[in-house]
Scaffold this motif. Sequence first.
Motif, short mmCIF file in Angstrom:
data_model
loop_
_atom_site.label_atom_id
_atom_site.label_comp_id
_atom_site.label_asym_id
_atom_site.label_seq_id
_atom_site.Cartn_x
_atom_site.Cartn_y
_atom_site.Cartn_z
N TRP B 403 0.84 -1.21 0.00
CA TRP B 403 0.00 0.00 0.00
C TRP B 403 0.87 1.26 0.00
N LEU B 406 1.94 2.10 -3.58
CA LEU B 406 0.89 2.77 -4.36
C LEU B 406 0.74 4.22 -3.93
N GLN B 410 1.71 7.41 -6.29
CA GLN B 410 0.66 8.37 -6.65
C GLN B 410 1.03 9.78 -6.19
N ARG B 431 3.16 2.40 -11.03
CA ARG B 431 2.01 2.30 -10.14
C ARG B 431 1.00 1.27 -10.66
N ALA B 432 0.77 1.30 -11.95
CA ALA B 432 -0.18 0.34 -12.54
C ALA B 432 0.29 -1.09 -12.30
N ASP B 433 1.59 -1.30 -12.46
CA ASP B 433 2.13 -2.65 -12.22
C ASP B 433 2.03 -3.05 -10.75
N ASP B 435 -0.09 -2.20 -8.61
CA ASP B 435 -1.47 -2.22 -8.10
C ASP B 435 -1.87 -3.61 -7.58
N VAL B 436 -1.56 -4.63 -8.35
CA VAL B 436 -2.03 -5.96 -7.97
C VAL B 436 -1.26 -6.53 -6.77
N VAL B 438 -1.17 -5.45 -3.95
CA VAL B 438 -1.96 -5.33 -2.71
C VAL B 438 -3.03 -6.40 -2.57
N THR B 439 -3.30 -7.13 -3.66
CA THR B 439 -4.31 -8.19 -3.52
C THR B 439 -3.80 -9.58 -3.86
N ASP B 443 -4.40 -11.43 -0.17
CA ASP B 443 -5.01 -10.10 -0.16
C ASP B 443 -4.61 -9.37 1.13
N THR B 445 -5.99 -7.24 3.05
CA THR B 445 -6.96 -7.23 4.14
C THR B 445 -7.03 -8.60 4.83
#
Lengths: 693, 693
Positions: B403, B406, B410, B431-433, B435-436, B438-439, B443, B445
């Motif tokens: 996180w 990202l 940003q 950033r686009a790369d 992104d995933v 974090v999940t 995941d 969370t």
Amino acid sequence: MTILSEKRPTTPDVEPDVTIDVAHLEHLLLGRWAEVRREAREFLRDPRLHRDESLPMAAHRERVLEQLRILAREGDVLRAFPSRLGGADDHGGSLARFEEVITADPSLQIKAGVQWGLFASAILHLGTEDHHDRLLPGAMSVDVPGAFAMTETGHGSDVASIGTTATYDPDTEEFVLHTPFRAAWKDYLGNAALHGTAAVVFAQLITARRGEQPVNHGVHGFYVPIRDPQTGQFLPGVGGEDDGLKGGLNGIDNGRLHFDHVRVPRRELLNRYGDVAADGTYSSPIASPGRRFFTMLGTLVQGRVSLDGAAVNAAKIGLTVAVTYGNQRRQFAGPGNDEVVLLDYAEHQRRLLPRLAHTYAAAFAHERLLQAFDGVFSGASDTDEDRENLETIAAALKPSSTWLALDVLQASREACGGQGFMAENRMTGLRADMDVYVTFEGDNTVLLQLVAKRLLADFAAHFKDADTGAMARYMAGRAADAALHRTPLARVVQTLADGGDVRRSVGHLRDAETQRELLTDRVETMVEELAQAVRPAQKAPRDVAADIINENQHAMIEAARAHADLLLWEGFTAGLAKVEDEGTKQVLTWLRDLFGLTVIERNLAWYLIHGRLSAGRARSVSSYVERLLRRLRPHAQDLVDAFGLAPEHVRAEIATGVEAQRQDEAREYYRRLRASGAMPVPEKSLSPERRRA
Amino acid sequence: MTILSEKRPTTPDVEPDVTIDVAHLEHLLLGRWAEVRREAREFLRDPRLHRDESLPMAAHRERVLEQLRILAREGDVLRAFPSRLGGADDHGGSLARFEEVITADPSLQIKAGVQWGLFASAILHLGTEDHHDRLLPGAMSVDVPGAFAMTETGHGSDVASIGTTATYDPDTEEFVLHTPFRAAWKDYLGNAALHGTAAVVFAQLITARRGEQPVNHGVHGFYVPIRDPQTGQFLPGVGGEDDGLKGGLNGIDNGRLHFDHVRVPRRELLNRYGDVAADGTYSSPIASPGRRFFTMLGTLVQGRVSLDGAAVNAAKIGLTVAVTYGNQRRQFAGPGNDEVVLLDYAEHQRRLLPRLAHTYAAAFAHERLLQAFDGVFSGASDTDEDRENLETIAAALKPSSTWLALDVLQASREACGGQGFMAENRMTGLRADMDVYVTFEGDNTVLLQLVAKRLLADFAAHFKDADTGAMARYMAGRAADAALHRTPLARVVQTLADGGDVRRSVGHLRDAETQRELLTDRVETMVEELAQAVRPAQKAPRDVAADIINENQHAMIEAARAHADLLLWEGFTAGLAKVEDEGTKQVLTWLRDLFGLTVIERNLAWYLIHGRLSAGRARSVSSYVERLLRRLRPHAQDLVDAFGLAPEHVRAEIATGVEAQRQDEAREYYRRLRASGAMPVPEKSLSPERRRA
């Protein structure tokens, strides 16, 4: 942690009788220009207009140019232009329509914004009749794709300092347009890399009379052909570069332009606010150069207004996808045989529902902004103050909603896990496109400073001679009523005078007046503290004054954000007042409360430090938020359905119901397996004997 | 607002004598595997390995496959494998090297992670000697590109519930691998769409003896050829789909796989933790199916460890670009002739410097995690508790740093305005790369809930019979020392016993012990409150218990985040202790304080509500933060330079010095113009007579 000390039932305290009238709510959200929006949405179902994610940059650009021509022919995009030129003099409706285009492709929205909202609008608003007659038809029809050449590599949000010059030559009655250094290249201009054949170029207008020092009259716009429409080659003296690949919006051919002593005929100065006679004499209907500059820029406020609306629409798409998927996808075993639906998890609700509330607030606040815009541009309410208020509200809401869109799309994509990362589910592409919305058309941080300056200027103007905090209560009127003049100033002041200890119990947080007071009080106190802090700058030397302002920059931005939050809350509350259906009103009241309370929760330390909330009451903010989440959870789908987006607008595979089918198929498989008696038993349930065997 | 009441000089309180020894700091940041990292960075300067942003998906995938083969040949990527197979048994060094690959292209990093970190590692860690001998050489050399087929469309982070079955058939001594429904398709698998010729497939292992109900022994891995290496066609019974375009990482051919009664020879069960005899008898060295499952998954913890390190490296790139540009780009007039450098604005400092501090903290914390990982996998410190601690720390840090990446990318992109949106400046693509991140690999969370469960389990294990809050102080030891056993438990407990009112003045905030106590106290109190809140679930019926846990889910996640913040702070403090140079130590102490204080500032309401900070002391948190920002500002460039990234790693046009050139050119232009006397005078400075003329 605040929920722990409270005794309450462990089953969700849902009130099952409450239902939303989705059609009624959808109509309410569509606002004053509901018909225009409905027509636009119907039109935008057309696959010819939709983004094709598979296209590489060059093909995407060509597709968007073609789509732009479709819009020009079939898209009713000229509503804002004068009737005598084929428009409809409908400023609010035009923007409402334009905002919907984002569902098709943000690149198309912005390409349209460049063509009609910037290039043609600059001719309309900064030019005069001769320009309208000669230049608008080509701009409106896209026979002349045009660039809006304002920003320079070295000057983004500080337009007043651009380096490009237009020096008047009385001998030939021409302006000499020139780029004196690399940082003064025009940059990031849509239509500049490939398609544009003309541009409105902004430059410092310089006149000189023989024997006198030249005079800079500030930034003015000039109509300048840049390419041969036949060959696509730059005209003599004009040069440029392609900005190339960007983080998003790759359907637009952004590029750079520079000018080497390009001669522009005198008549191509867009001369509504400043003119140059044949002999070089400058004249303007606005005496103050500063006021003139802001008046010229102010005519282009529609860019910020429409970005606000478009950003809210993007957020709606993200939430529609995430809530729909969250209501279908199951993960981790529940108490029974079935796995639990994502949206039944408290954390999933925490991630999505406050953002849903925020998006509703932003939608309602935008509707008020759009009405204010229409009032000014239609002439219905077009005083200096109206214009200034419009610009301030737009400067407050555009940062708020564009950051909201990024936040919502990211949270929505994460809430969908790996599916959220697939391009076919739309959220990553939409987020990438929306990214630049937070820094273009006025960088968000710069805009928030403008808002803060306005709040401070109003404060100073009204209390030039006063020094007491009490008088600062004036700000309540400004901020709470958001310059839309709905609530009489006197009543708000009165309410505040009565206030101070109205927040006596948890129950009070539900009270709209309590929320309004907490939010208003924060804005006015912040502005008051700020005014005191920057006052020494007035009499200080220039460098010291700059330091004082700089030290308070963060506080200024925070105050402007607080102001924007209040505008949103007021917008939501005004929207709520129009709801007739009781169930809908109940649910929307919870949603408005959720928005208000999450804003207060986010700023809880401020309320505690300033003695506005006790520790006990501060705890109850979070527990009330959690209670609202449980109440709203059963209504989440209705609340996104009321956005009224059709599958052709959402276009996300996982929001089509496919996930529910997959989950049903899996559950059915296990149901049958259990019924057949062939279900394997888990090893851990075996008897110790058999495990040893 | 808190800075307003304080009297202090308006000039920045910089201490100009303090300087950073950049080389020393760079070496410190490189950590224990400095040499490995240096070699990797040298290797990664090679343009053959760099991302080409212009490539469409298909070409990008081919390029990354080719790069993967270059890595296999020249990249020293086999350090983690056994010496007898050509590796170096160097687990920590292997990950350190792997983490650096992100500078070349995150797609390459993840493709390498799939091949060596997942596919080959599963053979290594879950298989036995026969598998190593037969299967590892092809996996290591990429002669056999492989997929790691664990995740299913319907089951991401809940691996235990996957639907794919492998049913043993004693007649043929084969497993029948089968996908019973669409949600059980394997999904998001790198190498599955195109390049993979084999996969390690995870399935529920089911055995049956005649006349008895079949038994499910839980999830096991199987080595399964999926494509004909010559034709690239799926083998009989295997099917799949391309995941297509994604939000990023498009150099990887992610795809889906499904199996229709595919027969897998018995020997292809990766049987280290569970085996099936010819007659179908199941055996395992680990009796408990639950423990067995977590042991198998635990061998793959390196994925999370290395993502943590890679994410920190991505953040370093973003900050290097934004700080460099912020030190060169000028915007808006300053007190003199020149415009102001962006990083001199207080808000710009607010946006970048706390993130810089956070990134340092994450870097130091990662180094400790990597050392703990190496301890476990090298066998140097490999108790059950070591493994459990490693998994918990990885589960806490991976969400925190992914996180962070990202957020930093940003903020960095926004801090560069329009330039930040250009692909050539790298931040949007990165950033686009990211992104995933974090999940995937758990995941974020879900991982934080694992952390919270561990914190609660530890709490419960130690205080089964105790009920008093005081005993919960135990948690301080756990949390503060981050399971790395550096601080004796007793001392921390003692400090806390003495505590309660140590925070007597602003000055105390500078004190490391105060920061430690504030951060530790928050974790332990949250866990204690949580333990009390969920205790009723133990004796409640299953559905009520589920509700109780669910109601506390948000609090669990917040507690886990607080724990991660503490791990970061402890990591930073431990790193700081190794600094020898005085100037460097001073600046890093400020930076550590900035990290600690911004964490406290973010959670200020908690400290106020829980009576840990008074309103006055809470105000001083923000004013100390602002003071630290001013102190650190002159060192910002050194602090990013110490990341040691070469231009070939950063590859952002605006971080090359081009902006300084542009600004210098513009200033020189105006300087000469002023000197020549030809500078146009602004209209507003004209005399009224001349303006009227």
